[in-house]
Design an enzyme around this catalytic site. Structure first.
Site, short mmCIF file in Angstrom:
data_model
loop_
_atom_site.label_atom_id
_atom_site.label_comp_id
_atom_site.label_asym_id
_atom_site.label_seq_id
_atom_site.Cartn_x
_atom_site.Cartn_y
_atom_site.Cartn_z
N GLU A 177 5.85 46.43 -38.83
CA GLU A 177 6.79 46.99 -37.84
C GLU A 177 7.22 48.41 -38.21
OE1 GLU A 177 10.38 44.69 -37.29
OE2 GLU A 177 11.14 46.01 -35.73
N LYS A 219 4.18 45.30 -34.68
CA LYS A 219 5.45 45.25 -33.92
C LYS A 219 6.00 46.67 -33.84
CE LYS A 219 10.09 43.29 -33.83
NZ LYS A 219 10.90 42.11 -33.98
N SER A 261 12.48 45.69 -28.84
CA SER A 261 13.16 46.27 -27.67
C SER A 261 14.01 47.48 -28.06
CB SER A 261 14.00 45.22 -26.94
OG SER A 261 14.95 44.63 -27.78
C1 5MM Z 1 14.28 46.65 -34.45
O1 5MM Z 1 14.83 45.40 -34.61
C2 5MM Z 1 13.95 44.29 -34.54
C3 5MM Z 1 13.70 43.87 -33.12
O2 5MM Z 1 14.93 43.67 -32.47
P1 5MM Z 1 15.26 44.47 -31.12
O3 5MM Z 1 14.35 43.91 -30.08
O4 5MM Z 1 16.71 44.15 -30.88
O5 5MM Z 1 15.03 45.94 -31.39
C4 5MM Z 1 14.56 43.12 -35.31
O6 5MM Z 1 13.58 42.17 -35.65
C5 5MM Z 1 15.24 43.62 -36.55
O7 5MM Z 1 14.27 44.07 -37.45
C6 5MM Z 1 16.05 42.46 -37.11
O8 5MM Z 1 17.07 42.16 -36.20
C7 5MM Z 1 16.61 42.72 -38.50
O9 5MM Z 1 17.56 43.70 -38.40
P2 5MM Z 1 18.32 44.24 -39.72
O10 5MM Z 1 19.09 45.41 -39.16
O11 5MM Z 1 19.18 43.16 -40.23
O12 5MM Z 1 17.27 44.67 -40.71
#
Ligand code: 5MM
Length: 340
Positions: A177, A219, A261
């Site tokens: 990602e 991702k 997202s």
């Molecule tokens: C970018 O965030 C990831 C996807 O979520 P969105 O669709 O809300 O953008 C998400 O998997 C994120 O990596 C996780 O929520 C972990 O977040 P933190 O901030 O705890 O590393």
């Protein structure tokens, strides 16, 4: 390394009409989400919220996998069923956030490098033994004056590749990602340039580290106008720029691109995915791995109150169903109107 197993899991995460729920918010992020609904981020509240999500009836029609946080992988339902077992019983694959988060990149103000490589082999082995079948590692790339730098891109690509190789060694499918943030005043053209550069660098490092691409998923961010850019690209422009950028930088051996997202509204994230799938003719599945775009409206409806669980689950089911339709390019505004 059993590449057949890795490929099978990667493909099982992106079948037609299904995508991934990202429920892997770390302690700081889930606190921020709970703060927004005035709910205290206690272990009990986090468990209850995630149980509500994972027990939503029928979501297995649209959700292939769920990314969990370390704490959640070890939690159980109120009746004592471990979450990975609950999900597996519904045919949903459990994954794990493997990184420990971004930290300032020394010498490069405004940039971060994601950490978590120390002891990662042992942690991944434990996660696998607890039921995880895939991992996720998020690198964060800021766009701004003079940003990102080559060193910022290189450092993150290198860490992603080392993580991915370790995942495959222990039998987990790595979700890679690299997120180019939408925050900023940059144009969609600049986002496309940065995304293309970052992706090419990531795939070059994955190659150097002998990662088997057929057993991975990507991702990424979509190619968007920065949130403060005065000119916001249309849904069609976003879809065209994203597909063009990925055709130029993502090898066809990768089974699926599962978008994050990134702070878009739930409906806009669905519209963008739908428009990309309507273009068609891509070598990889175009799917979702949404956090906020699936959970935002759900969390609001739940509000920390068990009495709202059924209403919140209906909203979660609806968003999952809309994104499933977007996987076929068949999402319509009528779907939203009917649900309302
Ligand atoms: C970018 O965030 C990831 C996807 O979520 P969105 O669709 O809300 O953008 C998400 O998997 C994120 O990596 C996780 O929520 C972990 O977040 P933190 O901030 O705890 O590393």
């Amino acid at each position: 390394m059993n590449t057949y197993e890795l490929e099978s899991v990667a493909q099982a995460l992106v079948p037609a009409g299904k995508g991934i729920l990202a429920a892997d918010e770390g302690s700081a992020t889930i606190k921020k989400r709970f703060d927004s609904i005035n709910v205290e981020s206690t272990e009990a509240n986090r468990r209850a919220y995630r149980e509500m999500l994972f027990t939503t009836p029928g979501t297995e029609e649209f959700i292939s996998g769920v990314i969990l946080f370390d704490e959640t992988l070890r939690q159980t339902t109120q009746e004592g069923t471990p979450f990975p077992e609950l999900l597996a019983n519904k045919g949903i694959i459990s994954g794990i956030k493997a990184d420990t988060g971004p930290n300032d990149l020394a010498g490069f103000p405004g940039e971060t490098v994601t950490e978590g490589l120390d002891g990662l082999r042992e942690r991944l082995t434990e996660f696998r033994d607890l039921g995880a079948k895939f991992g996720k590692w998020r690198a964060v790339i800021n766009v701004g004056d003079g940003l990102p730098t080559q060193c910022g891109i290189d450092s993150n690509a290198h860490a992603l590749a080392r993580y991915a190789a370790l995942c495959q060694e222990v039998g987990l499918v790595p979700i890679v990602e690299p997120e180019v943030l939408m925050e900023g005043s940059h144009t969609i053209k600049r986002c496309e340039e940065v995304t293309e550069t970052a992706l090419k660098r990531v795939y070059s490092e994955l190659h150097v580290h002998r990662v088997v691409l057929e057993g991975t998923l990507l991702k990424p961010n979509m190619v968007l106008s920065g949130t403060n850019c005065p000119v916001q690209a249309s849904v069609e422009e976003v879809a065209e720029a994203t597909v063009r950028c990925f055709r130029r930088s993502v090898p066809a051996a990768v089974p699926g691109v599962v978008f994050l997202s990134g702070g878009q509204s739930a409906k806009l994230a669905t519209e963008h995915l739908n428009a990309m799938n309507a273009i068609g003719n891509c070598p990889w599945e175009l799917s979702f791995s949404y956090g906020r775009a699936l959970q935002g409206p759900t969390l609001e409806a739940w509000g920390g109150n068990a009495a709202n669980a059924s209403k919140a689950q209906k909203i979660f089911y609806h968003r999952a169903r809309c994104n499933s339709a977007a996987r076929y390019g068949k999402y319509t505004q009528q779907m939203e109107a009917l649900a309302a």
